[in-house]
Scaffold this active site. Structure first.
Site, PDB file in Angstrom:
ATOM      1  N   GLY A 125       3.022   5.979  14.298  1.00  0.00           N
ATOM      2  CA  GLY A 125       1.954   6.900  14.775  1.00  0.00           C
ATOM      3  C   GLY A 125       1.421   6.367  16.080  1.00  0.00           C
ATOM      4  N   ASP A 126       0.400   7.023  16.524  1.00  0.00           N
ATOM      5  CA  ASP A 126      -0.066   6.694  17.992  1.00  0.00           C
ATOM      6  C   ASP A 126       0.595   6.410  19.042  1.00  0.00           C
ATOM      7  OD1 ASP A 126      -2.535   6.936  16.605  1.00  0.00           O
ATOM      8  OD2 ASP A 126      -2.651   4.901  15.776  1.00  0.00           O
TER       9      ASP A 126
ATOM     10  N   LYS B 112       1.817  11.083  21.135  1.00  0.00           N
ATOM     11  CA  LYS B 112       2.364  12.392  20.807  1.00  0.00           C
ATOM     12  C   LYS B 112       1.485  13.524  21.613  1.00  0.00           C
ATOM     13  CE  LYS B 112       1.961  11.785  16.418  1.00  0.00           C
ATOM     14  NZ  LYS B 112       1.642  10.154  16.484  1.00  0.00           N
TER      15      LYS B 112
ATOM     16  N   ASN C 121      -6.203  13.238   9.828  1.00  0.00           N
ATOM     17  CA  ASN C 121      -6.103  11.901   9.975  1.00  0.00           C
ATOM     18  C   ASN C 121      -5.395  11.660  11.456  1.00  0.00           C
ATOM     19  OD1 ASN C 121      -3.755  13.595   9.263  1.00  0.00           O
ATOM     20  ND2 ASN C 121      -2.847  11.854   7.918  1.00  0.00           N
TER      21      ASN C 121
ATOM     22  N   GLY D 154      -5.147  11.581  15.235  1.00  0.00           N
ATOM     23  CA  GLY D 154      -6.077  11.251  16.580  1.00  0.00           C
ATOM     24  C   GLY D 154      -5.155  11.415  17.565  1.00  0.00           C
ATOM     25  N   HIS D 155      -5.053  12.572  18.418  1.00  0.00           N
ATOM     26  CA  HIS D 155      -4.350  12.867  19.643  1.00  0.00           C
ATOM     27  C   HIS D 155      -5.172  12.937  20.618  1.00  0.00           C
ATOM     28  CE1 HIS D 155      -0.853  14.547  16.864  1.00  0.00           C
ATOM     29  NE2 HIS D 155      -1.223  13.378  16.452  1.00  0.00           N
TER      30      HIS D 155
ATOM     31  N   ARG E 160      -0.703  21.686  -8.115  1.00  0.00           N
ATOM     32  CA  ARG E 160      -0.888  23.301  -8.112  1.00  0.00           C
ATOM     33  C   ARG E 160      -2.295  23.769  -8.620  1.00  0.00           C
ATOM     34  NH1 ARG E 160       4.170  23.075 -11.743  1.00  0.00           N
ATOM     35  NH2 ARG E 160       3.208  21.220 -11.946  1.00  0.00           N
TER      36      ARG E 160
ATOM     37  N   GLN F  42       1.395  11.773  12.750  1.00  0.00           N
ATOM     38  CA  GLN F  42       1.951  10.707  12.217  1.00  0.00           C
ATOM     39  C   GLN F  42       3.039  10.347  12.735  1.00  0.00           C
ATOM     40  OE1 GLN F  42      -0.022  13.140   9.694  1.00  0.00           O
ATOM     41  NE2 GLN F  42      -1.470  12.009  10.651  1.00  0.00           N
TER      42      GLN F  42
ATOM     43  N   THR G 185       1.790   8.240   4.689  1.00  0.00           N
ATOM     44  CA  THR G 185       0.751   9.132   4.700  1.00  0.00           C
ATOM     45  C   THR G 185       1.315  10.213   3.601  1.00  0.00           C
ATOM     46  OG1 THR G 185      -0.455  10.934   5.823  1.00  0.00           O
ATOM     47  CG2 THR G 185       1.670  10.725   6.401  1.00  0.00           C
TER      48      THR G 185
ATOM     49  N   VAL H 133      -9.159   7.545  15.400  1.00  0.00           N
ATOM     50  CA  VAL H 133     -10.123   8.357  14.313  1.00  0.00           C
ATOM     51  C   VAL H 133     -11.025   7.208  13.532  1.00  0.00           C
ATOM     52  CG1 VAL H 133      -9.919   9.178  12.044  1.00  0.00           C
ATOM     53  CG2 VAL H 133      -8.239   9.806  13.605  1.00  0.00           C
TER      54      VAL H 133
ATOM     55  N   GLY I 204     -11.524   3.653  14.564  1.00  0.00           N
ATOM     56  CA  GLY I 204     -11.809   2.370  15.363  1.00  0.00           C
ATOM     57  C   GLY I 204     -11.357   1.299  15.164  1.00  0.00           C
ATOM     58  N   ARG I 205     -10.433   1.228  14.139  1.00  0.00           N
ATOM     59  CA  ARG I 205      -9.925  -0.155  13.636  1.00  0.00           C
ATOM     60  C   ARG I 205      -9.104  -0.764  14.628  1.00  0.00           C
ATOM     61  NH1 ARG I 205      -7.129   1.648   7.937  1.00  0.00           N
ATOM     62  NH2 ARG I 205      -6.640   3.768   9.447  1.00  0.00           N
TER      63      ARG I 205
ATOM     64  N   SER J 147       6.305   7.934  30.406  1.00  0.00           N
ATOM     65  CA  SER J 147       4.981   7.931  30.762  1.00  0.00           C
ATOM     66  C   SER J 147       4.330   6.756  31.096  1.00  0.00           C
ATOM     67  CB  SER J 147       4.242   8.656  29.511  1.00  0.00           C
ATOM     68  OG  SER J 147       2.758   8.461  29.665  1.00  0.00           O
TER      69      SER J 147
HETATM   70  P1  GDP Z   1      -0.878   9.984  19.124  1.00  0.00           P
HETATM   71  O1  GDP Z   1      -1.737  10.016  18.016  1.00  0.00           O
HETATM   72  O2  GDP Z   1       0.442   9.880  18.985  1.00  0.00           O
HETATM   73  O3  GDP Z   1      -1.002  11.296  19.929  1.00  0.00           O
HETATM   74  O4  GDP Z   1      -1.323   9.017  20.359  1.00  0.00           O
HETATM   75  P2  GDP Z   1      -2.856   8.566  20.356  1.00  0.00           P
HETATM   76  O5  GDP Z   1      -3.466   9.314  21.378  1.00  0.00           O
HETATM   77  O6  GDP Z   1      -3.582   8.127  19.080  1.00  0.00           O
HETATM   78  O7  GDP Z   1      -2.625   7.118  21.019  1.00  0.00           O
HETATM   79  C1  GDP Z   1      -2.112   6.954  22.352  1.00  0.00           C
HETATM   80  C2  GDP Z   1      -3.074   6.627  23.491  1.00  0.00           C
HETATM   81  O8  GDP Z   1      -2.445   6.393  24.525  1.00  0.00           O
HETATM   82  C3  GDP Z   1      -4.145   7.637  23.862  1.00  0.00           C
HETATM   83  O9  GDP Z   1      -5.395   7.100  24.207  1.00  0.00           O
HETATM   84  C4  GDP Z   1      -3.504   8.251  25.073  1.00  0.00           C
HETATM   85  O10 GDP Z   1      -4.242   8.903  26.057  1.00  0.00           O
HETATM   86  C5  GDP Z   1      -2.794   6.865  25.619  1.00  0.00           C
HETATM   87  N1  GDP Z   1      -1.625   7.008  26.545  1.00  0.00           N
HETATM   88  C6  GDP Z   1      -0.609   7.925  26.133  1.00  0.00           C
HETATM   89  N2  GDP Z   1       0.383   7.662  27.187  1.00  0.00           N
HETATM   90  C7  GDP Z   1       0.001   6.697  27.946  1.00  0.00           C
HETATM   91  C8  GDP Z   1       0.663   6.014  28.936  1.00  0.00           C
HETATM   92  O11 GDP Z   1       1.912   6.119  29.289  1.00  0.00           O
HETATM   93  N3  GDP Z   1       0.074   4.883  29.430  1.00  0.00           N
HETATM   94  C9  GDP Z   1      -1.377   4.638  28.991  1.00  0.00           C
HETATM   95  N4  GDP Z   1      -1.751   3.618  29.533  1.00  0.00           N
HETATM   96  N5  GDP Z   1      -1.951   5.367  27.933  1.00  0.00           N
HETATM   97  C10 GDP Z   1      -1.251   6.418  27.480  1.00  0.00           C
HETATM   98  P1  IMO Z   2      -1.403  10.060  14.680  1.00  0.00           P
HETATM   99  O1  IMO Z   2      -0.955  11.626  14.635  1.00  0.00           O
HETATM  100  C1  IMO Z   2      -1.578   6.060  12.840  1.00  0.00           C
HETATM  101  C2  IMO Z   2      -1.990   5.650   8.442  1.00  0.00           C
HETATM  102  C3  IMO Z   2      -3.041   5.328   8.067  1.00  0.00           C
HETATM  103  C4  IMO Z   2      -2.670   4.733   6.789  1.00  0.00           C
HETATM  104  C5  IMO Z   2      -1.490   5.657   6.456  1.00  0.00           C
HETATM  105  C6  IMO Z   2      -2.142   6.723   5.282  1.00  0.00           C
HETATM  106  O2  IMO Z   2      -2.594   9.860  15.516  1.00  0.00           O
HETATM  107  O3  IMO Z   2      -0.163   9.362  15.026  1.00  0.00           O
HETATM  108  P2  IMO Z   2      -3.954   8.766   5.354  1.00  0.00           P
HETATM  109  O4  IMO Z   2      -5.011   8.970   5.906  1.00  0.00           O
HETATM  110  O5  IMO Z   2      -2.744   9.729   6.039  1.00  0.00           O
HETATM  111  O6  IMO Z   2      -3.613   9.001   3.924  1.00  0.00           O
HETATM  112  O7  IMO Z   2      -3.215   7.138   5.574  1.00  0.00           O
HETATM  113  O8  IMO Z   2      -1.308   6.371   7.568  1.00  0.00           O
HETATM  114  N1  IMO Z   2      -2.178   7.053   9.501  1.00  0.00           N
HETATM  115  C7  IMO Z   2      -1.799   6.919  10.805  1.00  0.00           C
HETATM  116  N2  IMO Z   2      -1.596   5.755  11.520  1.00  0.00           N
HETATM  117  N3  IMO Z   2      -1.345   7.283  13.324  1.00  0.00           N
HETATM  118  C8  IMO Z   2      -1.809   8.345  12.805  1.00  0.00           C
HETATM  119  O9  IMO Z   2      -1.718   9.654  13.100  1.00  0.00           O
HETATM  120  C9  IMO Z   2      -1.988   8.249  11.294  1.00  0.00           C
HETATM  121  N4  IMO Z   2      -2.291   8.947  10.148  1.00  0.00           N
HETATM  122  C10 IMO Z   2      -2.577   8.202   9.074  1.00  0.00           C
HETATM  123  O10 IMO Z   2      -3.654   4.212   8.902  1.00  0.00           O
HETATM  124  O11 IMO Z   2      -1.855   3.490   6.895  1.00  0.00           O
HETATM  125 MG    MG Z   3      -3.293   8.807  17.114  1.00  0.00          MG
END
Ligand code: GDP
Ligand code: IMO
Ligand code: MG
Length: 428
Positions: free
Chosen positions: A12-13, A16, A38, A40-41, A142, A223, A238, A299, A301-302, A412
């Site tokens: 995740g993160d 995307k 859950n 956070g994009h 259900r 995720q 998840t 989402v 802040g951890r 990127s």
């Molecule tokens: P997602 O959950 O997969 O959509 O990813 P998140 O948005 O949670 O975390 C990705 C973070 O990296 C966000 O703060 C984006 O704005 C940032 N980001 C995405 N691509 C890049 C990149 O190529 N370089 C940098 N420095 N930040 C990026």
């Molecule tokens: P994005 O879409 C990173 C992790 C949680 C936990 C596990 C289960 O931003 O990539 P949940 O609340 O889904 O039952 O938690 O999954 N988790 C994520 N980790 N990015 C996410 O979403 C996540 N969504 C859930 O931290 O370990």
């Molecule tokens: Mg995220």
């Protein structure tokens, strides 16, 4: 090529949101098919940040349909808050469509998510406490409440009564928590129903009709593979299917309709919450990755756990989702490293593995096999052409493509929409 899916290849993160926003320039429809708030994009346009939890990352384009599919669990309060926040910033939200089959996240789901975690003590999952697990649990049991029920005053009142009666017994007896008030919840959710009504429809037919009409549809995974309830590090996962096959059950679009799968790969690795993470660096390198990348959850802040890129995991994700192209993100975060490592395989008790261990005991014990690369030690955020990237960066990326057997599609080099290098122009 009208149907493209973007999926997370790690934990995740990966970025995307950024990649979906970039590709959404060409899309007619952007669809979330699993997960809930859950996610956070983050999308950044001209330095302005937009944090999205439920709304698809195509929302910044006027005229693009943004579909929340049947496989998503929807917290109406979060959805309406997000819509209000977008409207306040001048973003048009009239293109949102919400599936009448999506399940509704209720206040007892989020509450029990937190209480359940407390009860698990040391073996807690580290969930986002957004009620995701409990909502999917009710769906499978259900007893869940769907958006179509929420839209029907009588049906909703009846289902809420049935559910809350049982949940309150559980709250009081198991969690020693005070019961939740029926009338208050009914009133609150009736209000949400009226506000959401204009957006609700049968998204299954909408999506299949759009594809039949040759429209470009972009599926946005939340995720990631290693958090998938079947393929990830169960139970530290998840409760949904982030892999590309998730669109079959979560959007009502058959997998055979999918033309291209883009796997988003962060140039290193992070994980939030508990569970195995073979390339985790509990040392100076990990600290440097966290600080350079500001790796703290969108989402919650951890602080995110950090480690080297795990190409073995990406290869596994590639197989499971049929990834055709990788979108590498955050390569710029590695700008200041003397040495960068990449894991190319796992050893277990001295033997190279050919599979992803199902047993967490085994996975906790595997030894990553690392290759070491020379850092490029120069800023790359202004680079817009692949050939202009430093040679060391290209060596790193090309080795990743070789180990995983997946082509590079996008690189990127910054959060902004324009900080993007395109290697494959015809993703749609
Ligand atoms: P997602 O959950 O997969 O959509 O990813 P998140 O948005 O949670 O975390 C990705 C973070 O990296 C966000 O703060 C984006 O704005 C940032 N980001 C995405 N691509 C890049 C990149 O190529 N370089 C940098 N420095 N930040 C990026
Ligand atoms: P994005 O879409 C990173 C992790 C949680 C936990 C596990 C289960 O931003 O990539 P949940 O609340 O889904 O039952 O938690 O999954 N988790 C994520 N980790 N990015 C996410 O979403 C996540 N969504 C859930 O931290 O370990
Ligand atoms: Mg995220």
């Amino acid at each position: 090529m009208p149907a493209v899916e973007v999926t997370g290849s790690q934990w995740g993160d990966e970025g995307k949101g950024k990649i979906v926003d970039y590709l959404a320039q060409q899309a007619d429809v952007v669809v979330r098919y699993q997960g809930g708030s859950n996610a956070g994009h983050t999308v950044t346009v001209d330095g302005e940040e937009y944090k999205l939890r439920l709304l698809p990352s195509g929302i910044l384009y006027k005229g693009t349909l943004c579909v929340i599919g049947n496989g998503v669990v929807v917290d109406p309060k979060v959805m309406l808050e997000e819509m209000d926040a977008m409207t306040k910033r001048g973003i048009d939200v009239s293109g949102i469509r919400l599936s009448n089959r999506a399940h509704v996240v209720m206040p007892y789901h989020s509450l029990m998510d937190g209480l359940g975690e407390e009860l698990r003590g040391n073996s807690k999952i580290g969930t986002t406490k957004r009620g995701i697990g409990p909502a999917y649990q009710d769906k499978a049991k259900r007893v869940g409440i769907r958006v179509c029920d929420l839209m029907d005053k009588e049906e909703f009142a009846k289902k809420l009564k049935e559910n809350l009666t049982v949940k309150n017994i559980e709250l009081e007896r198991l969690y020693k928590h005070e019961p939740l008030d029926y009338d208050e919840m009914l009133k609150e959710y009736e209000g949400y129903a009226e506000r959401l009504r204009p957006y609700v429809c049968d998204t299954i037919f909408l999506l299949n009709d759009a594809l039949a009409a040759g429209k470009k549809v972009l599926f946005e995974g939340a995720q990631a593979t290693m958090l998938d309830i079947d393929y990830g590090t169960y139970p530290y996962v998840t409760s949904s299917h982030p892999v590309s096959g998730g669109i079959g059950v979560g959007a009502g679009v058959a997998p055979s309709k999918l033309d291209t799968v883009v796997g988003v790969v962060k140039a290193y690795c992070t994980r939030v919450g508990s569970g195995p993470f073979p390339t985790e660096q509990l040392n100076e390198a990990g600290e440097k990755l966290r600080e350079a990348g500001h790796e703290y959850g969108t989402v919650t802040g951890r602080p995110r756990r950090t480690g080297w890129l795990d190409a073995y995991v990406v290869k596994y994700a590639g197989m499971l989702s049929g990834i055709n192209y990788m979108a590498i993100t955050r390569l710029d975060i590695l700008d200041d490293f003397d040495e960068i490592k990449m894991c190319t395989g796992y050893k277990y008790r001295g033997e190279l593995l050919n599979e992803m261990p199902a047993s967490l005991k085994v996975l906790e014990e595997v030894e990553p096999v690392y290759e070491t690369f020379k850092g490029w030690k120069t800023p790359i955020s202004d680079v817009r052409e692949y050939d202009k990237l430093p040679k060391e960066a290209r060596v790193y990326l090309e080795r990743l493509a070789e180990v995983t057997g997946i082509k590079l599609g996008i690189v990127s080099v910054g959060a902004n929409r324009d900080q993007t290098i395109i290697l494959e122009k015809n993703l749609f």
